[in-house]
Design a protein around this motif. Sequence first.
Motif, PDB file in Angstrom:
ATOM      1  N   LEU A   1      41.944 -22.169  44.820  1.00  0.00           N
ATOM      2  CA  LEU A   1      41.013 -21.148  45.312  1.00  0.00           C
ATOM      3  C   LEU A   1      39.978 -20.746  44.266  1.00  0.00           C
ATOM      4  N   PHE A   2      40.413 -20.518  43.039  1.00  0.00           N
ATOM      5  CA  PHE A   2      39.445 -20.178  41.990  1.00  0.00           C
ATOM      6  C   PHE A   2      38.469 -21.334  41.785  1.00  0.00           C
ATOM      7  N   GLY A   3      38.971 -22.558  41.823  1.00  0.00           N
ATOM      8  CA  GLY A   3      38.116 -23.723  41.652  1.00  0.00           C
ATOM      9  C   GLY A   3      37.103 -23.886  42.773  1.00  0.00           C
TER      10      GLY A   3
ATOM     11  N   ARG B   1      35.468 -14.060  41.449  1.00  0.00           N
ATOM     12  CA  ARG B   1      35.140 -12.848  42.208  1.00  0.00           C
ATOM     13  C   ARG B   1      35.391 -12.977  43.700  1.00  0.00           C
ATOM     14  N   ALA B   2      35.263 -14.181  44.235  1.00  0.00           N
ATOM     15  CA  ALA B   2      35.388 -14.374  45.683  1.00  0.00           C
ATOM     16  C   ALA B   2      36.830 -14.511  46.154  1.00  0.00           C
ATOM     17  N   VAL B   3      37.770 -14.559  45.223  1.00  0.00           N
ATOM     18  CA  VAL B   3      39.181 -14.747  45.576  1.00  0.00           C
ATOM     19  C   VAL B   3      39.944 -13.452  45.326  1.00  0.00           C
ATOM     20  N   THR B   4      40.775 -13.079  46.287  1.00  0.00           N
ATOM     21  CA  THR B   4      41.612 -11.890  46.125  1.00  0.00           C
ATOM     22  C   THR B   4      43.062 -12.321  45.878  1.00  0.00           C
ATOM     23  N   VAL B   5      43.840 -11.405  45.382  1.00  0.00           N
ATOM     24  CA  VAL B   5      45.269 -11.663  45.199  1.00  0.00           C
ATOM     25  C   VAL B   5      45.909 -11.954  46.555  1.00  0.00           C
ATOM     26  N   ARG B   6      45.449 -11.271  47.580  1.00  0.00           N
ATOM     27  CA  ARG B   6      45.972 -11.537  48.936  1.00  0.00           C
ATOM     28  C   ARG B   6      45.655 -12.961  49.391  1.00  0.00           C
ATOM     29  N   ASP B   7      44.456 -13.455  49.076  1.00  0.00           N
ATOM     30  CA  ASP B   7      44.092 -14.840  49.414  1.00  0.00           C
ATOM     31  C   ASP B   7      45.067 -15.820  48.766  1.00  0.00           C
ATOM     32  N   ILE B   8      45.354 -15.572  47.509  1.00  0.00           N
ATOM     33  CA  ILE B   8      46.250 -16.449  46.754  1.00  0.00           C
ATOM     34  C   ILE B   8      47.656 -16.386  47.340  1.00  0.00           C
ATOM     35  N   ALA B   9      48.111 -15.183  47.607  1.00  0.00           N
ATOM     36  CA  ALA B   9      49.453 -15.010  48.170  1.00  0.00           C
ATOM     37  C   ALA B   9      49.573 -15.719  49.515  1.00  0.00           C
TER      38      ALA B   9
ATOM     39  N   LEU C   1      54.657 -11.369  39.042  1.00  0.00           N
ATOM     40  CA  LEU C   1      54.748 -12.524  38.143  1.00  0.00           C
ATOM     41  C   LEU C   1      53.597 -12.611  37.147  1.00  0.00           C
ATOM     42  N   PHE C   2      52.393 -12.165  37.549  1.00  0.00           N
ATOM     43  CA  PHE C   2      51.218 -12.385  36.705  1.00  0.00           C
ATOM     44  C   PHE C   2      50.538 -11.104  36.224  1.00  0.00           C
ATOM     45  N   LEU C   3      50.953  -9.955  36.729  1.00  0.00           N
ATOM     46  CA  LEU C   3      50.495  -8.631  36.311  1.00  0.00           C
ATOM     47  C   LEU C   3      49.073  -8.273  36.735  1.00  0.00           C
ATOM     48  N   SER C   4      48.162  -9.245  36.770  1.00  0.00           N
ATOM     49  CA  SER C   4      46.792  -8.950  37.200  1.00  0.00           C
ATOM     50  C   SER C   4      46.118 -10.242  37.648  1.00  0.00           C
ATOM     51  N   LYS C   5      45.055 -10.080  38.397  1.00  0.00           N
ATOM     52  CA  LYS C   5      44.266 -11.237  38.834  1.00  0.00           C
ATOM     53  C   LYS C   5      43.661 -11.938  37.618  1.00  0.00           C
ATOM     54  N   GLU C   6      43.227 -11.170  36.638  1.00  0.00           N
ATOM     55  CA  GLU C   6      42.630 -11.730  35.431  1.00  0.00           C
ATOM     56  C   GLU C   6      43.635 -12.604  34.668  1.00  0.00           C
TER      57      GLU C   6
END
Length: 181
Positions: A16-18, A23-31, A44-49
Amino acid sequence: MNSTSRDRILGAAGRLFGERGYRAVTVRDIALEAGVSASLVMKLFLSKEKLYAAVQPEESVFAELDVPTTELGEALVFRVLMRRERGMQEPWATIPLAVLDSPNPGATRSEVRERYLDAIAQLIGDTTSDRRFASTVTALMTGFGEAVRTLGLFDSWDFDEVVEHYGAIVQTQIDASKAAR
């Protein structure tokens, strides 16, 4: 919470980041892509950054590049094309997006610039004070990685023809670096 979930999250985040950028990707998108909850991603990762930093290509574009300097241009081009054929992430192509879309573009630009220029300068023996040949090789390879991945340039070319043609272009700067010593 097992390594399989972590691996799925990393894979989804990398894709998704690729494709879309930070900026266009949310944690919800990833989940959603990984088939896990957003809370697990954050646990697991503490933050999107921090997740973004974790999915940056670990494979060095220079790892196991044990070829004579006279063959280096073709070897660099060959590796870009092999990663494309294998569906792997292309570090050269992600440089612009990684910098421009980073949570801290200035710091990322400096870090990425120094990492790549230092590695290329060492690889080709560029001893110029401004690392001019390393800069040119980095620009050529970044452009090539982007052109191959984003624009699909060279898709109709024979694999070996691209390696020979573009490799020769890169090699001119590698040879110029040697001549400048």
